[in-house]
Enzyme design. Structure first.
Site, PDB file in Angstrom:
ATOM      1  N   LYS A  60     -16.653  12.837  36.185  1.00 25.41           N
ATOM      2  CA  LYS A  60     -15.641  12.293  36.324  1.00 25.41           C
ATOM      3  C   LYS A  60     -14.940  12.834  37.344  1.00 25.41           C
ATOM      4  O   LYS A  60     -13.869  13.393  37.211  1.00 25.41           O
ATOM      5  CB  LYS A  60     -14.913  12.287  35.058  1.00 25.41           C
ATOM      6  CG  LYS A  60     -14.142  11.073  34.786  1.00 25.41           C
ATOM      7  CD  LYS A  60     -13.589  10.673  33.552  1.00 25.41           C
ATOM      8  CE  LYS A  60     -12.388   9.709  33.155  1.00 25.41           C
ATOM      9  NZ  LYS A  60     -12.806   8.257  34.008  1.00 25.41           N
TER      10      LYS A  60
ATOM     11  N   GLU B 164     -22.213  -0.146  35.763  1.00 26.13           N
ATOM     12  CA  GLU B 164     -20.994  -0.206  34.900  1.00 26.13           C
ATOM     13  C   GLU B 164     -19.906  -0.854  35.688  1.00 26.13           C
ATOM     14  O   GLU B 164     -20.098  -1.276  36.560  1.00 26.13           O
ATOM     15  CB  GLU B 164     -20.667   1.085  34.504  1.00 26.13           C
ATOM     16  CG  GLU B 164     -20.228   2.026  35.733  1.00 26.13           C
ATOM     17  CD  GLU B 164     -19.987   3.581  35.373  1.00 26.13           C
ATOM     18  OE1 GLU B 164     -19.414   3.910  34.390  1.00 26.13           O
ATOM     19  OE2 GLU B 164     -20.340   4.580  36.377  1.00 26.13           O
TER      20      GLU B 164
ATOM     21  N   LEU C 203     -21.092   6.649  33.987  1.00 21.32           N
ATOM     22  CA  LEU C 203     -20.267   7.720  33.474  1.00 21.32           C
ATOM     23  C   LEU C 203     -20.551   7.600  31.732  1.00 21.32           C
ATOM     24  O   LEU C 203     -20.363   6.451  31.344  1.00 21.32           O
ATOM     25  CB  LEU C 203     -18.743   7.460  33.760  1.00 21.32           C
ATOM     26  CG  LEU C 203     -17.834   8.563  33.083  1.00 21.32           C
ATOM     27  CD1 LEU C 203     -17.779   9.872  33.510  1.00 21.32           C
ATOM     28  CD2 LEU C 203     -16.539   8.034  32.988  1.00 21.32           C
TER      29      LEU C 203
ATOM     30  N   TYR D 180     -11.125  14.490  36.308  1.00 24.51           N
ATOM     31  CA  TYR D 180     -10.027  13.996  35.760  1.00 24.51           C
ATOM     32  C   TYR D 180     -10.324  13.649  34.492  1.00 24.51           C
ATOM     33  O   TYR D 180     -11.467  13.205  34.291  1.00 24.51           O
ATOM     34  CB  TYR D 180      -9.305  13.181  36.474  1.00 24.51           C
ATOM     35  CG  TYR D 180      -9.989  11.538  36.511  1.00 24.51           C
ATOM     36  CD1 TYR D 180     -10.880  11.502  37.409  1.00 24.51           C
ATOM     37  CD2 TYR D 180      -9.247  10.611  35.781  1.00 24.51           C
ATOM     38  CE1 TYR D 180     -11.703  10.151  37.309  1.00 24.51           C
ATOM     39  CE2 TYR D 180     -10.033   9.270  35.773  1.00 24.51           C
ATOM     40  CZ  TYR D 180     -11.113   9.105  36.679  1.00 24.51           C
ATOM     41  OH  TYR D 180     -11.802   7.907  36.684  1.00 24.51           O
TER      42      TYR D 180
ATOM     43  N   ARG E  12     -15.636  16.489  27.677  1.00 24.92           N
ATOM     44  CA  ARG E  12     -16.416  15.964  28.929  1.00 24.92           C
ATOM     45  C   ARG E  12     -15.611  16.667  30.394  1.00 24.92           C
ATOM     46  O   ARG E  12     -16.613  16.933  31.307  1.00 24.92           O
ATOM     47  CB  ARG E  12     -16.021  14.200  28.852  1.00 24.92           C
ATOM     48  CG  ARG E  12     -16.930  13.860  30.131  1.00 24.92           C
ATOM     49  CD  ARG E  12     -16.833  12.288  30.070  1.00 24.92           C
ATOM     50  NE  ARG E  12     -15.487  11.682  30.233  1.00 24.92           N
ATOM     51  CZ  ARG E  12     -15.024  10.575  30.009  1.00 24.92           C
ATOM     52  NH1 ARG E  12     -15.829   9.587  29.747  1.00 24.92           N
ATOM     53  NH2 ARG E  12     -13.841  10.072  30.125  1.00 24.92           N
TER      54      ARG E  12
ATOM     55  N   ARG F 142      -8.097  24.476  54.832  1.00 25.96           N
ATOM     56  CA  ARG F 142      -9.279  23.240  54.714  1.00 25.96           C
ATOM     57  C   ARG F 142     -10.551  24.222  55.496  1.00 25.96           C
ATOM     58  O   ARG F 142     -10.819  24.507  56.510  1.00 25.96           O
ATOM     59  CB  ARG F 142      -8.771  22.288  55.696  1.00 25.96           C
ATOM     60  CG  ARG F 142      -9.905  21.321  55.522  1.00 25.96           C
ATOM     61  CD  ARG F 142      -9.369  20.018  56.279  1.00 25.96           C
ATOM     62  NE  ARG F 142     -10.399  18.867  56.060  1.00 25.96           N
ATOM     63  CZ  ARG F 142     -11.557  18.888  56.859  1.00 25.96           C
ATOM     64  NH1 ARG F 142     -11.899  19.476  57.762  1.00 25.96           N
ATOM     65  NH2 ARG F 142     -12.309  17.774  56.531  1.00 25.96           N
TER      66      ARG F 142
ATOM     67  N   HIS G 234     -14.884  23.159  54.047  1.00 29.18           N
ATOM     68  CA  HIS G 234     -15.514  22.567  53.127  1.00 29.18           C
ATOM     69  C   HIS G 234     -16.046  23.621  51.905  1.00 29.18           C
ATOM     70  O   HIS G 234     -16.201  23.316  50.747  1.00 29.18           O
ATOM     71  CB  HIS G 234     -16.874  21.960  53.647  1.00 29.18           C
ATOM     72  CG  HIS G 234     -16.396  20.664  54.598  1.00 29.18           C
ATOM     73  ND1 HIS G 234     -15.649  20.862  55.529  1.00 29.18           N
ATOM     74  CD2 HIS G 234     -16.371  19.289  54.564  1.00 29.18           C
ATOM     75  CE1 HIS G 234     -15.539  19.662  56.508  1.00 29.18           C
ATOM     76  NE2 HIS G 234     -16.245  18.780  55.468  1.00 29.18           N
TER      77      HIS G 234
END
Ligand code: PDD
Length: 286
Positions: free
Chosen positions: A148, A181, A206, A33, A52, A100, A102
């Site tokens: 991210k 952070e 990040l 995101y 990014r 589903r 993995h």
């Protein structure tokens, strides 16, 4: 006015917006995101945010949902349809919908969701004028926090710990006692001799877009910068402490755990950097 969200090619009522129960973002946090600030009718640093995003997608071997040009058009359109002048844009890409399992699905199409919300500038102004408190928590995240991803459970638990203690943010602390952070911000200190210190982006954090802009700004202002780790104690006894993020830009920190930073008032460096931030950020009008 009703809020509008963009979901996989359609602009729909926010209250009706949904993705499938087998979206991999929902089941595995298999998604990435970006959150961008909207200020005075312009998206801040969208190019850097989308650079990014490309990097995050690349690191997770995920396809991009659309080219850069159309994606910027969607971001602007969502901001416009929600009449956001000051607020936040949120963009999420997941690996898509698949039964589903993995391992990566073969033909999943990435899901793209974009939302926008207005933010009352009074809240940000209050935090800026008074400063905020921070608590410290052990950094128990995986070692790819440079990506991210929407897998934010440690960040959620850290932020909740801050809220429960009446604080605004939590600083993650690594096993050697160094601050990495914040749960959704980068951390900075100003030393007694006026140097700006922030952890190098190569490990454990990040690479914040706001952080990058503040580094450019500090260079232009002739401020000395050291990219190195700092301990909790060094922060508690620093001249100033502040945090940066697209959601808040720069916010002074006046308390860390049970210790007041300096005289408990926001410092001059953070005020100076904040007042000049706009000149260094790129603006994309909505
Ligand atoms: N958070 N570190 C973490 C863990 C973050 O989640 C963020 C941003 C930052 C600051 O990055 P930037 O300056 O690019 O916003 C640092 C966003 C705002 C969020 O999760 O909502």
């Amino acid at each position: 006015m009703s809020r509008i969200a963009y979901v996989n090619g359609r602009y729909i009522l926010h209250s009706d917006a949904s993705v499938h129960i087998e979206d991999r973002g929902y089941q595995f946090a298999d998604g990435v995101y970006e959150a961008c600030q909207i200020q005075d009718g312009a998206i801040i640093d969208v190019r850097r945010h989308l650079d990014r995003l490309d990097r995050s997608l690349y690191e997770l071997d995920m396809d991009s949902p659309m080219e850069r040009g159309p994606l910027v058009a969607v971001l602007r359109e969502v901001a416009r349809r929600n009449r956001v002048r000051d607020g936040l844009l949120y963009l999420q890409v997941t690996r898509g919908v698949a039964p589903r399992d993995h391992a990566f699905p073969k033909d999943a199409v990435p899901s793209l969701v974009v939302t926008a919300k207005s933010i009352n500038p009074a809240g940000a102004q209050g935090r800026f004028e008074k400063g905020v408190s921070v608590v410290t928590v052990a950094d128990n995240r995986w070692d790819r926090v440079d990506i991210k991803t929407v897998g934010l459970l440690p960040n959620v638990l850290a932020k909740q710990k801050a809220r429960a203690a009446g604080a605004y943010e939590a600083f993650f602390v690594d096993k050697d006692g160094f601050v990495t952070e914040g749960s959704s911000t980068n951390a900075w200190i100003v030393t007694k001799d006026g140097k700006l210190v922030t952890r190098p982006a190569e490990h454990g954090i990040l690479r914040g877009i706001t952080r990058t802009v503040v580094l450019d700004l500090a260079a232009a202002e002739g401020l000395a910068v050291e990219e190195r780790p700092f301990t909790v104690e060094e922060a508690q006894t620093a001249k100033e402490v502040f945090i940066t993020a697209a959601s808040t830009i720069l916010v002074p920190v006046v308390r860390i755990d049970d210790r007041t930073v300096a005289n408990g008032e926001p410092g001059l460096t953070v005020a100076r950097l904040r007042s000049r931030f706009q000149e260094f950020a790129e603006r994309t009008p909505i």
